[in-house]
Motif scaffolding. Sequence first.
Motif, PDB file in Angstrom:
ATOM      1  N   GLY A  35       0.845  -1.273   0.065  1.00 15.73           N
ATOM      2  CA  GLY A  35       0.022   0.047   0.012  1.00 15.73           C
ATOM      3  C   GLY A  35       0.907   1.214   0.010  1.00 15.73           C
ATOM      4  N   GLY A  36       2.152   1.202   0.296  1.00 17.72           N
ATOM      5  CA  GLY A  36       2.915   2.134   0.287  1.00 17.72           C
ATOM      6  C   GLY A  36       3.141   2.647  -1.280  1.00 17.72           C
ATOM      7  N   ARG A  37       4.247   3.696  -1.326  1.00 19.51           N
ATOM      8  CA  ARG A  37       4.638   3.893  -2.664  1.00 19.51           C
ATOM      9  C   ARG A  37       6.141   4.095  -2.860  1.00 19.51           C
ATOM     10  NH1 ARG A  37       0.271   5.978  -5.230  1.00 19.51           N
ATOM     11  NH2 ARG A  37       1.215   7.509  -6.719  1.00 19.51           N
ATOM     12  N   TYR A  38       6.633   3.960  -4.052  1.00 24.44           N
ATOM     13  CA  TYR A  38       8.234   4.076  -4.204  1.00 24.44           C
ATOM     14  C   TYR A  38       8.678   4.643  -5.491  1.00 24.44           C
ATOM     15  CZ  TYR A  38       7.936  -0.825  -6.285  1.00 24.44           C
ATOM     16  OH  TYR A  38       7.592  -1.840  -7.082  1.00 24.44           O
ATOM     17  N   TYR A  39       9.729   5.105  -5.678  1.00 27.67           N
ATOM     18  CA  TYR A  39       9.928   5.874  -7.142  1.00 27.67           C
ATOM     19  C   TYR A  39       9.780   4.804  -8.271  1.00 27.67           C
ATOM     20  CZ  TYR A  39      12.181   9.310  -3.831  1.00 27.67           C
ATOM     21  OH  TYR A  39      12.078  10.376  -3.067  1.00 27.67           O
ATOM     22  N   ARG A  40       9.278   5.557  -9.278  1.00 25.27           N
ATOM     23  CA  ARG A  40       9.091   4.647 -10.581  1.00 25.27           C
ATOM     24  C   ARG A  40      10.571   3.969 -11.079  1.00 25.27           C
ATOM     25  NH1 ARG A  40       5.899   7.831 -14.596  1.00 25.27           N
ATOM     26  NH2 ARG A  40       4.606   7.210 -13.316  1.00 25.27           N
ATOM     27  N   ASN A  41      10.334   2.916 -11.383  1.00 25.32           N
ATOM     28  CA  ASN A  41      11.607   2.168 -11.727  1.00 25.32           C
ATOM     29  C   ASN A  41      12.671   1.859 -10.617  1.00 25.32           C
ATOM     30  OD1 ASN A  41      10.825   2.265 -14.563  1.00 25.32           O
ATOM     31  ND2 ASN A  41      11.818   4.210 -14.671  1.00 25.32           N
ATOM     32  N   ASP A  42      12.219   1.624  -9.503  1.00 24.13           N
ATOM     33  CA  ASP A  42      12.764   1.678  -8.227  1.00 24.13           C
ATOM     34  C   ASP A  42      11.995   0.183  -7.458  1.00 24.13           C
ATOM     35  OD1 ASP A  42      14.750   1.878  -6.200  1.00 24.13           O
ATOM     36  OD2 ASP A  42      13.951   3.843  -5.492  1.00 24.13           O
ATOM     37  N   GLY A  43      12.539   0.082  -6.286  1.00 23.60           N
ATOM     38  CA  GLY A  43      11.904  -1.141  -5.410  1.00 23.60           C
ATOM     39  C   GLY A  43      12.970  -1.643  -4.789  1.00 23.60           C
ATOM     40  N   PRO A  44      12.570  -2.988  -4.191  1.00 25.21           N
ATOM     41  CA  PRO A  44      13.402  -3.660  -3.477  1.00 25.21           C
ATOM     42  C   PRO A  44      14.147  -4.789  -4.423  1.00 25.21           C
ATOM     43  CG  PRO A  44      10.972  -4.593  -3.096  1.00 25.21           C
ATOM     44  CD  PRO A  44      10.890  -3.423  -4.087  1.00 25.21           C
ATOM     45  N   PRO A  45      15.349  -5.139  -4.138  1.00 23.27           N
ATOM     46  CA  PRO A  45      16.179  -5.965  -4.659  1.00 23.27           C
ATOM     47  C   PRO A  45      15.355  -7.301  -4.917  1.00 23.27           C
ATOM     48  CG  PRO A  45      17.186  -5.448  -2.608  1.00 23.27           C
ATOM     49  CD  PRO A  45      15.954  -4.642  -2.666  1.00 23.27           C
ATOM     50  N   LYS A  46      15.289  -7.831  -6.143  1.00 24.28           N
ATOM     51  CA  LYS A  46      14.653  -9.195  -6.437  1.00 24.28           C
ATOM     52  C   LYS A  46      15.196 -10.298  -5.786  1.00 24.28           C
ATOM     53  CE  LYS A  46      12.686  -7.633 -10.873  1.00 24.28           C
ATOM     54  NZ  LYS A  46      11.803  -6.581 -10.130  1.00 24.28           N
ATOM     55  N   GLY A  47      14.253 -11.114  -5.261  1.00 20.16           N
ATOM     56  CA  GLY A  47      14.550 -12.321  -4.596  1.00 20.16           C
ATOM     57  C   GLY A  47      15.180 -12.220  -3.166  1.00 20.16           C
ATOM     58  N   ILE A  48      15.267 -11.106  -2.419  1.00 20.45           N
ATOM     59  CA  ILE A  48      15.823 -10.928  -1.180  1.00 20.45           C
ATOM     60  C   ILE A  48      14.898 -11.658  -0.248  1.00 20.45           C
ATOM     61  CG2 ILE A  48      14.257  -8.742  -0.787  1.00 20.45           C
ATOM     62  CD1 ILE A  48      18.164  -9.213   0.149  1.00 20.45           C
ATOM     63  N   THR A  49      15.661 -12.223   0.685  1.00 17.42           N
ATOM     64  CA  THR A  49      14.740 -13.236   1.675  1.00 17.42           C
ATOM     65  C   THR A  49      14.822 -12.180   3.162  1.00 17.42           C
ATOM     66  OG1 THR A  49      16.651 -14.418   2.192  1.00 17.42           O
ATOM     67  CG2 THR A  49      15.225 -15.235   0.573  1.00 17.42           C
ATOM     68  N   GLN A  50      13.940 -12.601   4.123  1.00 18.11           N
ATOM     69  CA  GLN A  50      14.027 -12.153   5.275  1.00 18.11           C
ATOM     70  C   GLN A  50      15.556 -12.511   6.100  1.00 18.11           C
ATOM     71  OE1 GLN A  50      11.943  -9.843   6.341  1.00 18.11           O
ATOM     72  NE2 GLN A  50      13.509  -9.408   7.941  1.00 18.11           N
ATOM     73  N   ALA A  51      15.814 -13.682   5.640  1.00 16.51           N
ATOM     74  CA  ALA A  51      17.104 -13.997   6.422  1.00 16.51           C
ATOM     75  C   ALA A  51      18.320 -13.215   5.919  1.00 16.51           C
ATOM     76  CB  ALA A  51      17.495 -15.803   5.918  1.00 16.51           C
ATOM     77  N   GLN A  52      18.271 -12.966   4.647  1.00  8.14           N
ATOM     78  CA  GLN A  52      19.396 -11.960   4.023  1.00  8.14           C
ATOM     79  C   GLN A  52      19.411 -10.537   4.640  1.00  8.14           C
ATOM     80  OE1 GLN A  52      18.034 -12.649  -0.039  1.00  8.14           O
ATOM     81  NE2 GLN A  52      20.485 -13.366  -0.459  1.00  8.14           N
ATOM     82  N   ILE A  53      18.106 -10.137   5.011  1.00 10.75           N
ATOM     83  CA  ILE A  53      17.782  -8.624   5.582  1.00 10.75           C
ATOM     84  C   ILE A  53      18.327  -8.926   6.989  1.00 10.75           C
ATOM     85  CG2 ILE A  53      16.182  -7.254   6.207  1.00 10.75           C
ATOM     86  CD1 ILE A  53      14.539  -7.976   3.735  1.00 10.75           C
TER      87      ILE A  53
END
Length: 186
Positions: A35-53
Amino acid sequence: MKSILPICSRSWLVAALALSLVACSTTKVQPTKGGGRYYRNDGPPKGITQAQIDAVKEPVPRTERFVSGTLKPYVAMGNSYRPMNKLVPYHARGVASWYGTRYQGLPTSSGELYDTMKLTAAHPILPIPSYVRVTNVENGKTIVVRVNDRGPFLSDRIIDLSYVAAAKLGYAAKGSALVEIDVILP
């Protein structure tokens, strides 16, 4: 050839700072799943897991030499900013946002390359580098981040965090959160 290098180096630093300012000032946004927003063509890294975070460790605050080019007054989006030139107690409360893969590998204001998986932040006036404790007021989560970039330049935001920092604070899916920030004096 040696006389050209200083000019090229300065040009690169000016270009890097300009790119960082533009990166943190764009207002084109798109919705996130949470429900939030982020800059166009942006976003989180693909395939990132909670364990990596969870595995990302907080930086250890230490005394570092400030990046001289980041201490000069500047104007961004029509507003004037006068960066702090020494570490002093500093506390603020306001909205934090985050920036992600759109800027991955691009130079920050410090000249370091942005990495979505490091606990870093952009702030308009704090010395670069410096360390702050960020607390998500909504859930009480707290982390330490290293300020290495300038921004955000939208009037309702006080700090931009890396993706992993926002994820650790529990607001990455939401896009922004009410936070408190405190400078850490090493």
